[in-house]
Scaffold this active site. Sequence first.
Site, PDB file in Angstrom:
ATOM      1  N   HIS A 145       0.866  -1.192   0.000  1.00  0.00           N
ATOM      2  CA  HIS A 145       0.000   0.000   0.000  1.00  0.00           C
ATOM      3  C   HIS A 145       0.894   1.231   0.000  1.00  0.00           C
ATOM      4  O   HIS A 145       1.481   1.582  -1.009  1.00  0.00           O
ATOM      5  CB  HIS A 145      -0.924  -0.064   1.214  1.00  0.00           C
ATOM      6  CG  HIS A 145      -2.043   0.927   1.205  1.00  0.00           C
ATOM      7  ND1 HIS A 145      -2.307   1.769   0.142  1.00  0.00           N
ATOM      8  CD2 HIS A 145      -3.001   1.226   2.146  1.00  0.00           C
ATOM      9  CE1 HIS A 145      -3.358   2.518   0.420  1.00  0.00           C
ATOM     10  NE2 HIS A 145      -3.791   2.214   1.619  1.00  0.00           N
ATOM     11  N   HIS A 177      -1.914  -1.342 -11.173  1.00  0.00           N
ATOM     12  CA  HIS A 177      -2.753  -0.826 -10.101  1.00  0.00           C
ATOM     13  C   HIS A 177      -3.952  -1.744  -9.929  1.00  0.00           C
ATOM     14  O   HIS A 177      -4.412  -2.369 -10.890  1.00  0.00           O
ATOM     15  CB  HIS A 177      -3.218   0.608 -10.413  1.00  0.00           C
ATOM     16  CG  HIS A 177      -3.865   1.276  -9.249  1.00  0.00           C
ATOM     17  ND1 HIS A 177      -5.225   1.218  -9.022  1.00  0.00           N
ATOM     18  CD2 HIS A 177      -3.347   2.015  -8.233  1.00  0.00           C
ATOM     19  CE1 HIS A 177      -5.507   1.895  -7.923  1.00  0.00           C
ATOM     20  NE2 HIS A 177      -4.385   2.391  -7.419  1.00  0.00           N
ATOM     21  N   ASP A 226       2.895   5.806  -7.420  1.00  0.00           N
ATOM     22  CA  ASP A 226       4.080   5.486  -6.627  1.00  0.00           C
ATOM     23  C   ASP A 226       5.350   5.467  -7.468  1.00  0.00           C
ATOM     24  O   ASP A 226       6.449   5.632  -6.949  1.00  0.00           O
ATOM     25  CB  ASP A 226       3.913   4.121  -5.948  1.00  0.00           C
ATOM     26  CG  ASP A 226       2.816   4.119  -4.901  1.00  0.00           C
ATOM     27  OD1 ASP A 226       2.764   5.081  -4.126  1.00  0.00           O
ATOM     28  OD2 ASP A 226       2.013   3.175  -4.881  1.00  0.00           O
TER      29      ASP A 226
END
Length: 452
Positions: free
Chosen positions: A279, A330, A389
Amino acid sequence: MIDQKEFEKNVQEWSDICLNDERIDLESYDKFDVKRGLRDRNGNGVVAGLTKVSKILSSKTIDGEKVPCEGELYYRGYNIYDLVNGVVKDERYGFEEIAYLLLFGELPDKNQLDRFAQTLGYSRTLPTNFVRDVVMKAPSHDMMSTLARSILTLSAYDEKAGDISVPNVLRQSLMLISVMPMLAVYGYHAFNHYERGGSMYIHRPDEKLSTAENILRLLRPDMKYSKVEAHVLDLALILHMEHGGGNNSTFTTHVVTSSGTDTYSVVAAALASLKGPKHGGANIKVVEMMEDLRKEVHDWKDEEEIEEYLRKLLHKEAYDRKGLIYGMGHAVYSKSDPRAEIFKGFVKQLSEEKGRMEDFNLYSAIERLAPKVIGEERRIYKGVSANVDFYSGFVYSMLDIPNELFTPIFAIARIVGWSAHRIEELINMDKIIRPAYVSVMQEEEYNPLDLR
């Protein structure tokens, strides 16, 4: 009595028992139609609730058929592109404005925004001696655990800690949104000083500055930063602020809130969830992966050599040998992650200012090549693209933010979304969240102790 050696032996033996006895045949999930990870075969999440806070789109229905589309993200009905463009066009900081939107469901006018920003500024204060008595005690490299400890300890200073009325929860939420940067940065400085022998700087926040500016002010010894640095960090906070009710930490927020517990416990639970490398910790893995790539790939402009390294990652022959290219793919998006798309343009701007264009070009090459390699090496049920990210860790490194603070920066932003979802849960549900599990155990006959 047993000694340490015997204790460790026992633990290992019982761990082996767990590994052998607790495994469930994967076919059983299909047999009982159980969605592993609350997701179906196509990666779609099981619908667990309703929300007005945000919306994520990864596909559209055309002529009755579900078709993948470019990813879309909406905060309270507003497209994230429009919100970011509005902030950028006016050359102002947007964290406070978007926080107001997520909490109250509407964009503020100038007067409302000023009042809200002043309220957050006023709330940027910790109890007397809190930094000395709590933050500086038992410093740790694990900033997320340090944050959770500080948040839970703050409840001891709140006479209405357990009051879950909406006005009180909102008061607590505004206070936590305000002090989270202080808790994170002060926690890092304590660790850097006591564990690494570095200098420790405890700067006071400036209530007239934005959240992004204050983070850099608190972190840096000279409290100085450029406008580009502050604006890019502000953008990062906006993009990480909220992402639907189904992400792990926000769902945790809903679950724990539904039990009727206090705000401090809910936020600590959400922090524990966000801490996980699957996460909020993913951007650290991207940075570490890139460091390994720089050592293994001799010519950063040789795309064949880069592709070979990416294949080694997938074959568990490079970096952490987990078979993953971090920052790619994702749980929801397929064709593109709008946050990554927005981020990329500003990352280039910061790279130019910092003299890191060679690194930026390398990231861009991997963003382009990784989906191709994954498509050739894996059977995938949907498209693969860079997620937020992939670039955020690179941005934080250019801002001289230490790795230990990467996930806390995420938390500083996401606590706004958590707060909005907590209030939504309190207002609408009044029922504890309790999903069901199908038991696949065998019933056994009981034997008395002396017959076993």
